[in-house]
Design a protein around this motif. Structure first.
Motif, short mmCIF file in Angstrom:
data_model
loop_
_atom_site.label_atom_id
_atom_site.label_comp_id
_atom_site.label_asym_id
_atom_site.label_seq_id
_atom_site.Cartn_x
_atom_site.Cartn_y
_atom_site.Cartn_z
N MET A 190 -9.62 13.93 5.45
CA MET A 190 -9.33 12.60 4.92
C MET A 190 -9.46 11.58 6.05
N THR A 191 -10.11 10.47 5.77
CA THR A 191 -10.28 9.45 6.79
C THR A 191 -9.91 8.09 6.20
N TRP A 192 -9.87 7.10 7.07
CA TRP A 192 -9.60 5.73 6.63
C TRP A 192 -10.72 5.27 5.72
N ARG A 193 -10.34 4.62 4.65
CA ARG A 193 -11.31 4.09 3.70
C ARG A 193 -11.12 2.58 3.57
N VAL A 194 -12.20 1.89 3.28
CA VAL A 194 -12.13 0.44 3.09
C VAL A 194 -11.84 0.16 1.63
N ALA A 195 -10.69 -0.43 1.37
CA ALA A 195 -10.26 -0.73 0.00
C ALA A 195 -10.48 -2.22 -0.28
N ASP A 196 -10.84 -2.52 -1.53
CA ASP A 196 -10.92 -3.92 -1.97
C ASP A 196 -9.59 -4.31 -2.60
N VAL A 197 -9.09 -5.45 -2.23
CA VAL A 197 -7.92 -6.00 -2.91
C VAL A 197 -8.43 -6.63 -4.20
N VAL A 198 -8.09 -6.03 -5.34
CA VAL A 198 -8.62 -6.55 -6.59
C VAL A 198 -7.67 -7.56 -7.23
N ALA A 199 -6.42 -7.51 -6.91
CA ALA A 199 -5.48 -8.49 -7.45
C ALA A 199 -4.23 -8.50 -6.59
N VAL A 200 -3.56 -9.65 -6.57
CA VAL A 200 -2.24 -9.74 -5.94
C VAL A 200 -1.29 -10.32 -6.97
N HIS A 201 -0.07 -9.85 -6.93
CA HIS A 201 0.94 -10.32 -7.89
C HIS A 201 2.23 -10.58 -7.13
N GLU A 202 2.77 -11.79 -7.29
CA GLU A 202 4.02 -12.11 -6.60
C GLU A 202 5.16 -11.45 -7.36
N GLU A 203 5.83 -10.49 -6.73
CA GLU A 203 6.95 -9.82 -7.39
C GLU A 203 8.22 -10.65 -7.32
N THR A 204 8.49 -11.16 -6.13
CA THR A 204 9.70 -11.94 -5.85
C THR A 204 9.29 -12.99 -4.83
N PRO A 205 10.22 -13.89 -4.45
CA PRO A 205 9.86 -14.88 -3.43
C PRO A 205 9.43 -14.24 -2.10
N THR A 206 9.78 -12.98 -1.88
CA THR A 206 9.47 -12.36 -0.59
C THR A 206 8.72 -11.04 -0.72
N ALA A 207 8.16 -10.77 -1.86
CA ALA A 207 7.45 -9.49 -2.03
C ALA A 207 6.28 -9.66 -2.97
N ARG A 208 5.31 -8.84 -2.76
CA ARG A 208 4.10 -8.97 -3.52
C ARG A 208 3.47 -7.60 -3.71
N THR A 209 2.86 -7.43 -4.87
CA THR A 209 2.14 -6.20 -5.16
C THR A 209 0.65 -6.44 -4.95
N LEU A 210 0.01 -5.53 -4.23
CA LEU A 210 -1.44 -5.55 -4.02
C LEU A 210 -2.06 -4.42 -4.82
N MET A 211 -3.08 -4.75 -5.62
CA MET A 211 -3.83 -3.72 -6.35
C MET A 211 -5.10 -3.45 -5.54
N LEU A 212 -5.31 -2.17 -5.25
CA LEU A 212 -6.41 -1.80 -4.35
C LEU A 212 -7.40 -0.90 -5.05
N ARG A 213 -8.67 -1.25 -4.91
CA ARG A 213 -9.73 -0.35 -5.36
C ARG A 213 -10.18 0.44 -4.14
N ILE A 214 -9.95 1.76 -4.19
CA ILE A 214 -10.24 2.61 -3.03
C ILE A 214 -11.40 3.53 -3.41
N PRO A 215 -12.51 3.47 -2.69
CA PRO A 215 -13.65 4.32 -3.05
C PRO A 215 -13.26 5.80 -3.04
N GLY A 216 -13.62 6.50 -4.11
CA GLY A 216 -13.31 7.93 -4.16
C GLY A 216 -11.87 8.24 -4.51
N TRP A 217 -11.08 7.24 -4.86
CA TRP A 217 -9.65 7.45 -5.17
C TRP A 217 -9.51 8.35 -6.39
#
Lengths: 242, 200
Positions: free
Chosen positions: A1-28
């Motif tokens: 397993m090696t480092w893979r380059v993921a695309d951030v496909v969406a971000v969602h603000e969960e709270t004033p200080t937290a956020r969810t990142l949706m990642l498209r990871i090749p081969g996931w």
């Protein structure tokens, strides 16, 4: 397993200080509920910083999701919470970890206890539980400062409406208007009463997953063990110093 | 070097020769454990080494405290990427303990209260490289950090420094311990970044 380059496909603000990142990871090919990934950032001069983040996405989700809390003195989280945008790329490694995981084939009921951003891997478990149509009872106890800081609010409401999942929120500072429950820091008595309410009626086995700040996890785990839980049935993930 | 992350500059600008690859320095002492913290009173604590023939050498807490005690000042490196510099410990060298044990087996499994295990080659425990430590920063070791006593093998990732340690067993072959079965590297050299089972 090696480092893979993921695309951030969406971000969602969960709270004033937290956020969810949706990642498209090749081969996931998905993950186990409760696993984490490492995210690595590289500065123009080649300097790198990496941190681990629990996945909040369901095991079989097409996109890997991480939900990141801003650490004011942090090095990586400020960039992930304030800097990154949809369309950016990040390096990721994983999925990782083989202990703090839940598999839909596990026959025993599950208890989940989360403090603050420790909710992330527990939501991964609840989502996986729902998507698998698991019939084992799942109970979540979620300790959070105030309504504004609840992660996954709408989804938790929906999950709580399912017949075999139950969500209990403990507000530590402020509760919503009309709240009839207690407000205050989670203490041993509260954990004990919740554990009694969620114990299998037949006295059978149950698995517990606890994630949160160190002091929170210590309190919850110690309380459950004192109430008779088998220590090996209690899986923990802690963050922060002691 | 990976892809450059636009807008990311990071905090540390000088390369620090004490910091293994992929690590960052922390002043905290994070706690990472698989489960609840066992509560072991020194009076019920003991440490044993069981050799490949099944012979057991055991020390009670009092016998252990009567052994030569060393001060250790070392950097520690957690697989979750934090490192902590100049940590101060007191404990008994594994050289002292193995002087009383007859063994030709090259591998050890460390065992802990609570049932956790981790595998370490014997040569990594000898020649001043490992201790059973019971004090941190001048105080008895906190239960969260492995008290009353933990293994201290600072040249490997810190999960090898088993908390709540209560013994070693000797083995002819290298078997995997608890964390190693659960995805972590069999050996765990921080300078080679041997974090996960598939790292070379």
């Amino acid at each position: 397993m090696t480092w893979r380059v993921a695309d951030v496909v969406a971000v969602h603000e969960e709270t004033p200080t937290a956020r969810t990142l949706m990642l498209r990871i090749p081969g996931w090919q998905g993950a186990l509920a409760g696993q984490h990934i490492d995210i690595r950032l590289t500065a123009p001069d080649g300097y790198q910083a990496a941190r681990s983040y629990s996945l909040s996405s369901a095991a079989g989700a097409e996109f890997a999701a991480v939900s990141v809390e801003l650490m004011p003195d942090g090095e990586v989280s400020p960039y992930l919470v304030r800097g990154v945008s949809a369309g950016d790329q990040l390096e990721v490694l994983g999925p990782l970890g083989g202990w703090f995981v839940w598999k839909p084939t596990q026959p025993e009921p599950i208890r989940l206890i989360g403090g603050g951003s420790g909710i992330a891997p527990l939501v991964s478990i609840l989502r996986t539980h729902a998507e698998a149509g698991s019939t084992v009872p799942a109970h979540l106890l979620y300790s959070v400062r105030s309504p504004d800081f609840v992660y996954f609010r709408d989804e938790l409401d929906a999950l709580a409406a399912a017949a075999n999942a139950k969500v209990t929120i403990q507000y530590t500072r402020h509760a919503p208007q009309g709240w009839t429950g207690t407000v205050g820091r989670l203490d041993g008595a509260r954990v004990t009463s919740w554990a009694a309410e969620t114990a299998p009626a037949d006295g059978g086995a149950i698995s517990t997953y606890i994630c949160g700040p160190t002091r929170f996890v210590e309190l919850a785990a110690d309380t459950l063990v004192a109430a008779g839980a088998d220590p090996m049935s209690v899986r923990t993930e802690r963050f922060g110093g002691a | 070097m990976g892809i450059v992350t636009p807008g990311f500059f990071g905090k540390r600008r000088e390369a620090d020769p004490h910091l293994p690859p992929g690590q960052y320095e922390t002043k905290d002492f994070p706690v990472l454990s698989a489960g609840p913290t066992p509560n072991i009173h020194p009076g019920e604590w003991s440490f044993s080494i069981t050799n490949e023939s099944g012979d057991v050498k055991r020390w009670s807490w009092d016998e252990f405290q009567a052994l030569p005690i060393e001060d250790v000042d070392t950097d520690i490196h957690c697989v979750t990427r934090w490192s902590k510099f100049d940590t101060k410990w007191r404990g008994v060298s594994l050289d002292t303990l193995f002087a009383e044990v007859e063994t030709d087996a090259p591998f050890t499994m460390a065992h802990s209260y609570g049932g956790y295990t981790t595998n370490v080659p014997l040569e990594d425990l000898l020649d001043g490289k490992a201790w059973v430590a019971f004090e941190f920063d001048g105080e008895p070791l906190d239960p969260e950090h492995g008290g009353p006593a933990r293994l201290l093998v600072p040249h490997l990732y810190f999960w090898k420094s088993a908390k709540w340690v209560n013994g070693l067993t000797m083995h002819e072959t290298d078997e995997l311990g608890f964390w190693e079965v659960n995805g972590y590297h069999a050996y765990g050299d921080p300078w080679k970044e041997q974090r996960y089972y598939y790292d070379s």
